[in-house]
Design a protein around this motif. Structure first.
Motif, PDB file in Angstrom:
ATOM      1  N   PHE A   1      42.996  59.455  59.042  1.00  0.00           N
ATOM      2  CA  PHE A   1      43.357  59.403  57.628  1.00  0.00           C
ATOM      3  C   PHE A   1      44.569  58.482  57.452  1.00  0.00           C
ATOM      4  O   PHE A   1      45.400  58.377  58.353  1.00  0.00           O
ATOM      5  CB  PHE A   1      43.717  60.799  57.102  1.00  0.00           C
ATOM      6  N   ILE A   2      44.666  57.846  56.283  1.00  0.00           N
ATOM      7  CA  ILE A   2      45.821  57.006  55.972  1.00  0.00           C
ATOM      8  C   ILE A   2      46.441  57.477  54.657  1.00  0.00           C
ATOM      9  O   ILE A   2      45.747  57.983  53.772  1.00  0.00           O
ATOM     10  CB  ILE A   2      45.455  55.506  55.885  1.00  0.00           C
ATOM     11  N   GLN A   3      47.755  57.324  54.561  1.00  0.00           N
ATOM     12  CA  GLN A   3      48.459  57.755  53.352  1.00  0.00           C
ATOM     13  C   GLN A   3      48.113  56.859  52.169  1.00  0.00           C
ATOM     14  O   GLN A   3      47.949  55.650  52.324  1.00  0.00           O
ATOM     15  CB  GLN A   3      49.972  57.739  53.579  1.00  0.00           C
ATOM     16  N   ILE A   4      48.010  57.514  50.996  1.00  0.00           N
ATOM     17  CA  ILE A   4      47.772  56.809  49.740  1.00  0.00           C
ATOM     18  C   ILE A   4      48.686  57.398  48.679  1.00  0.00           C
ATOM     19  O   ILE A   4      49.143  58.537  48.807  1.00  0.00           O
ATOM     20  CB  ILE A   4      46.300  56.914  49.273  1.00  0.00           C
ATOM     21  N   PRO A   5      48.949  56.666  47.597  1.00  0.00           N
ATOM     22  CA  PRO A   5      49.706  57.257  46.484  1.00  0.00           C
ATOM     23  C   PRO A   5      48.890  58.365  45.822  1.00  0.00           C
ATOM     24  O   PRO A   5      47.669  58.236  45.679  1.00  0.00           O
ATOM     25  CB  PRO A   5      49.901  56.082  45.519  1.00  0.00           C
ATOM     26  N   LYS A   6      49.541  59.432  45.429  1.00  0.00           N
ATOM     27  CA  LYS A   6      48.844  60.544  44.768  1.00  0.00           C
ATOM     28  C   LYS A   6      48.136  60.104  43.497  1.00  0.00           C
ATOM     29  O   LYS A   6      47.149  60.709  43.096  1.00  0.00           O
ATOM     30  CB  LYS A   6      49.825  61.678  44.451  1.00  0.00           C
ATOM     31  N   GLU A   7      48.625  59.040  42.884  1.00  0.00           N
ATOM     32  CA  GLU A   7      48.022  58.556  41.647  1.00  0.00           C
ATOM     33  C   GLU A   7      46.575  58.100  41.857  1.00  0.00           C
ATOM     34  O   GLU A   7      45.816  57.985  40.894  1.00  0.00           O
ATOM     35  CB  GLU A   7      48.839  57.392  41.059  1.00  0.00           C
ATOM     36  N   ARG A   8      46.182  57.854  43.092  1.00  0.00           N
ATOM     37  CA  ARG A   8      44.805  57.450  43.376  1.00  0.00           C
ATOM     38  C   ARG A   8      43.848  58.634  43.413  1.00  0.00           C
ATOM     39  O   ARG A   8      42.637  58.447  43.462  1.00  0.00           O
ATOM     40  CB  ARG A   8      44.723  56.696  44.708  1.00  0.00           C
ATOM     41  N   LEU A   9      44.377  59.843  43.380  1.00  0.00           N
ATOM     42  CA  LEU A   9      43.523  61.025  43.405  1.00  0.00           C
ATOM     43  C   LEU A   9      42.889  61.248  42.036  1.00  0.00           C
ATOM     44  O   LEU A   9      43.473  60.890  41.011  1.00  0.00           O
ATOM     45  CB  LEU A   9      44.323  62.264  43.808  1.00  0.00           C
ATOM     46  N   PRO A  10      41.715  61.875  42.005  1.00  0.00           N
ATOM     47  CA  PRO A  10      41.065  62.132  40.713  1.00  0.00           C
ATOM     48  C   PRO A  10      41.917  63.034  39.827  1.00  0.00           C
ATOM     49  O   PRO A  10      42.519  63.998  40.305  1.00  0.00           O
ATOM     50  CB  PRO A  10      39.768  62.840  41.100  1.00  0.00           C
ATOM     51  N   ALA A  11      41.953  62.724  38.550  1.00  0.00           N
ATOM     52  CA  ALA A  11      42.746  63.516  37.599  1.00  0.00           C
ATOM     53  C   ALA A  11      42.310  64.974  37.596  1.00  0.00           C
ATOM     54  O   ALA A  11      43.138  65.872  37.446  1.00  0.00           O
ATOM     55  CB  ALA A  11      42.639  62.922  36.198  1.00  0.00           C
ATOM     56  N   GLN A  12      41.004  65.229  37.789  1.00  0.00           N
ATOM     57  CA  GLN A  12      40.539  66.622  37.766  1.00  0.00           C
ATOM     58  C   GLN A  12      41.142  67.436  38.907  1.00  0.00           C
ATOM     59  O   GLN A  12      41.289  68.638  38.794  1.00  0.00           O
ATOM     60  CB  GLN A  12      39.005  66.722  37.758  1.00  0.00           C
ATOM     61  N   LYS A  13      41.521  66.786  40.004  1.00  0.00           N
ATOM     62  CA  LYS A  13      42.180  67.493  41.101  1.00  0.00           C
ATOM     63  C   LYS A  13      43.520  68.040  40.625  1.00  0.00           C
ATOM     64  O   LYS A  13      43.855  69.193  40.867  1.00  0.00           O
ATOM     65  CB  LYS A  13      42.370  66.544  42.300  1.00  0.00           C
ATOM     66  N   ILE A  14      44.274  67.201  39.956  1.00  0.00           N
ATOM     67  CA  ILE A  14      45.597  67.607  39.494  1.00  0.00           C
ATOM     68  C   ILE A  14      45.496  68.762  38.504  1.00  0.00           C
ATOM     69  O   ILE A  14      46.198  69.756  38.615  1.00  0.00           O
ATOM     70  CB  ILE A  14      46.345  66.414  38.859  1.00  0.00           C
TER      71      ILE A  14
ATOM     72  N   CYS B   1      56.006  67.935  43.528  1.00  0.00           N
ATOM     73  CA  CYS B   1      55.189  68.147  44.717  1.00  0.00           C
ATOM     74  C   CYS B   1      55.605  67.173  45.814  1.00  0.00           C
ATOM     75  O   CYS B   1      55.709  65.985  45.570  1.00  0.00           O
ATOM     76  CB  CYS B   1      53.714  67.932  44.365  1.00  0.00           C
ATOM     77  N   ASN B   2      55.793  67.705  47.012  1.00  0.00           N
ATOM     78  CA  ASN B   2      56.112  66.806  48.114  1.00  0.00           C
ATOM     79  C   ASN B   2      54.987  66.761  49.147  1.00  0.00           C
ATOM     80  O   ASN B   2      55.183  66.336  50.275  1.00  0.00           O
ATOM     81  CB  ASN B   2      57.453  67.173  48.770  1.00  0.00           C
ATOM     82  N   GLU B   3      53.786  67.184  48.727  1.00  0.00           N
ATOM     83  CA  GLU B   3      52.635  67.015  49.599  1.00  0.00           C
ATOM     84  C   GLU B   3      52.303  65.531  49.698  1.00  0.00           C
ATOM     85  O   GLU B   3      52.578  64.750  48.799  1.00  0.00           O
ATOM     86  CB  GLU B   3      51.416  67.770  49.067  1.00  0.00           C
ATOM     87  N   ILE B   4      51.665  65.176  50.787  1.00  0.00           N
ATOM     88  CA  ILE B   4      51.289  63.789  51.035  1.00  0.00           C
ATOM     89  C   ILE B   4      49.778  63.665  50.869  1.00  0.00           C
ATOM     90  O   ILE B   4      49.022  64.489  51.393  1.00  0.00           O
ATOM     91  CB  ILE B   4      51.729  63.356  52.447  1.00  0.00           C
ATOM     92  N   ALA B   5      49.359  62.650  50.131  1.00  0.00           N
ATOM     93  CA  ALA B   5      47.934  62.367  49.952  1.00  0.00           C
ATOM     94  C   ALA B   5      47.470  61.418  51.045  1.00  0.00           C
ATOM     95  O   ALA B   5      48.142  60.426  51.341  1.00  0.00           O
ATOM     96  CB  ALA B   5      47.685  61.750  48.582  1.00  0.00           C
ATOM     97  N   LEU B   6      46.346  61.744  51.651  1.00  0.00           N
ATOM     98  CA  LEU B   6      45.748  60.895  52.680  1.00  0.00           C
ATOM     99  C   LEU B   6      44.263  60.779  52.418  1.00  0.00           C
ATOM    100  O   LEU B   6      43.658  61.679  51.831  1.00  0.00           O
ATOM    101  CB  LEU B   6      45.969  61.476  54.074  1.00  0.00           C
ATOM    102  N   ILE B   7      43.676  59.689  52.881  1.00  0.00           N
ATOM    103  CA  ILE B   7      42.252  59.454  52.682  1.00  0.00           C
ATOM    104  C   ILE B   7      41.653  58.858  53.947  1.00  0.00           C
ATOM    105  O   ILE B   7      42.354  58.205  54.724  1.00  0.00           O
ATOM    106  CB  ILE B   7      41.996  58.562  51.445  1.00  0.00           C
ATOM    107  N   ARG B   8      40.372  59.107  54.133  1.00  0.00           N
ATOM    108  CA  ARG B   8      39.647  58.507  55.258  1.00  0.00           C
ATOM    109  C   ARG B   8      38.321  57.980  54.762  1.00  0.00           C
ATOM    110  O   ARG B   8      37.593  58.677  54.047  1.00  0.00           O
ATOM    111  CB  ARG B   8      39.419  59.540  56.354  1.00  0.00           C
ATOM    112  N   ASN B   9      38.007  56.759  55.134  1.00  0.00           N
ATOM    113  CA  ASN B   9      36.703  56.174  54.836  1.00  0.00           C
ATOM    114  C   ASN B   9      35.731  56.597  55.919  1.00  0.00           C
ATOM    115  O   ASN B   9      36.074  56.634  57.099  1.00  0.00           O
ATOM    116  CB  ASN B   9      36.789  54.643  54.771  1.00  0.00           C
ATOM    117  N   LEU B  10      34.516  56.905  55.510  1.00  0.00           N
ATOM    118  CA  LEU B  10      33.488  57.325  56.473  1.00  0.00           C
ATOM    119  C   LEU B  10      32.470  56.221  56.677  1.00  0.00           C
ATOM    120  O   LEU B  10      32.280  55.367  55.875  1.00  0.00           O
ATOM    121  CB  LEU B  10      32.785  58.602  55.983  1.00  0.00           C
TER     122      LEU B  10
END
Length: 152
Positions: A117-130, A143-152
């Motif tokens: 996984f790689i770190q991304i800005p939280k703003e890239r997450l879907p609004a419905q998640k928030i 929030c100090n959680e870190i957003a990460l994403i992985r391409n499959l």
């Protein structure tokens, strides 16, 4: 021998007992029994004999996007690849559904980075998640959680 399998409704009580300390500390969001039951098919559990030692869920957000959430491993089993194996099982499940990206929000970014996984800005997450999940958190909106994403 540790086994990984899909959750059953009868597992909910054990799931809630395992996650309770992390919910109380604010590391994992609380989920009601009804919410877990509604999403029971999304959970993969780890058992050592009949003892529940960990679990996580694969939550689908869109045709090509899913989230790994609520990852918990019993303290006695941390550092023994249980969490990694749960995440790998969920990634395999996502691939089988032809999902192309999986994200997570975590305080333990290094664990997920070690799984690709790689770190991304939280703003890239879907609004419905928030609005569906984050608003329930006792740390929202700071929030100090870190957003990460992985391409499959």
């Amino acid at each position: 021998m540790i086994e990984y399998k899909k959750a059953r409704l009868k597992d909910i009580k054990s799931m809630q007992n395992l996650v309770r300390p992390e919910v109380e500390s604010g590391v994992i969001l609380p989920r009601s029994d009804d919410e877990i039951a509604t999403n029971i098919r999304s959970y993969t559990l780890a058992f050592d004999d009949d003892r529940l030692i960990g679990y996580s869920a694969l939550h689908i957000h869109a045709e090509n996007l899913a989230e790994i959430r609520s990852l918990i491993v019993d303290l006695d089993y941390r550092g023994k690849s249980v969490g990694s194996n749960i995440v790998k099982a969920l990634l395999d499940e996502a691939k089988s559904m032809e999902i192309t990206q999986v994200f997570t929000l975590t305080y333990r970014s290094r664990f997920f980075e070690n799984l690709g996984f790689i770190q991304i800005p939280k703003e890239r997450l879907p609004a419905q998640k928030i609005w569906a999940d984050c608003i329930k958190c006792k740390h929202f909106p700071v929030c100090n959680e870190i957003a990460l994403i992985r391409n499959l």
